[in-house]
Design an enzyme around this catalytic site. Sequence first.
Site, mmCIF file in Angstrom:
data_model
loop_
_atom_site.group_PDB
_atom_site.id
_atom_site.type_symbol
_atom_site.label_atom_id
_atom_site.label_comp_id
_atom_site.label_asym_id
_atom_site.label_seq_id
_atom_site.Cartn_x
_atom_site.Cartn_y
_atom_site.Cartn_z
ATOM 1 N N ASP A 194 2.102 13.045 2.136
ATOM 2 C CA ASP A 194 0.993 13.851 1.612
ATOM 3 C C ASP A 194 0.544 13.272 0.283
ATOM 4 O O ASP A 194 0.426 13.976 -0.719
ATOM 5 C CB ASP A 194 1.402 15.311 1.462
ATOM 6 N N LEU A 195 0.311 11.972 0.292
ATOM 7 C CA LEU A 195 -0.071 11.278 -0.932
ATOM 8 C C LEU A 195 -1.550 11.530 -1.210
ATOM 9 O O LEU A 195 -2.418 10.806 -0.739
ATOM 10 C CB LEU A 195 0.198 9.783 -0.808
#
Length: 296
Positions: A194-195
Amino acid sequence: MIEVPGAFVRETCAREGEAGRSWLDALPGVVDEALVRWGLTLAGRAMHGAVGVVVPVRRVGGEPAVLKVSFPHPGNVAEPKALAAWAGCGAVRLLEHDAEGFAMVLEKAGRGSLREVPDGVDRMVVAGRLNRRLAVVAPEGVPSLRGVADEWATEIESRQRRLGAPLVDRVVGRAVESCRGLAAYQPDLLVHGDLNFSNVLRGSREPWLVIDPKGWVGDPAYDAVNLLRDRWHTMVDLVKTLSYQLAVFAEAAELDRERVVRWVQACAVKDALWSVEFGESRERAAVNEAVAGITG
């Protein structure tokens, strides 16, 4: 005893139902127990993300930190494993961990996130370099991105068929082919999962530190998906701008640009079909279709 933020209560109850309500009732006691166990002192009001509360604390000796308690869900199991594997290299340090209680004491990052950096190219360079540093050998027990790619392929085919083929078959076919191809190659590397720019915070010992990993094992190129997903719809000259920024990310991360683009294309098709099924604007679906048409 902490005061659980009202917005977090409403969101958790809406998403998790009675299980969420029961967990929220017990949450202040869980926090109190963690404070005693780890010798922590409250240092501010509780904040929250999507799945947990974050409480500013001080450790014995006065060191600032945060206590994070997450809703007990399988999707939250890998976060501490990822943080432990990184050991503070490009990420906040994991200081204490209670697996059963889904509680962690974390290094306190600084104020401000990568989202606040005005230049889009600069943001992608920082994200790419962090992605490269985070691509260490994955620990045991982290879920594989192979399953994500396979699920996307199934979802895309199913929705296209169920909705009466709202997207061009060629575009859908390419997305499914990409998912199958991406699933076939998944290295034993740790991926944040979930960058996005809000999950990259300023630090003191390092310029930037990531927070809130999902924790996957597989292809680091996947992390391009969430960086620009909420910005596709605001980009001027969408295809040109997005193509260039993805190229910047790939170069900074030392990744194959084609794989970066294929992940983004497949996600865009998936999102476009979701928009059709759940009644989002035709314009939004059209933007996702345009993203699906960028070249690798």
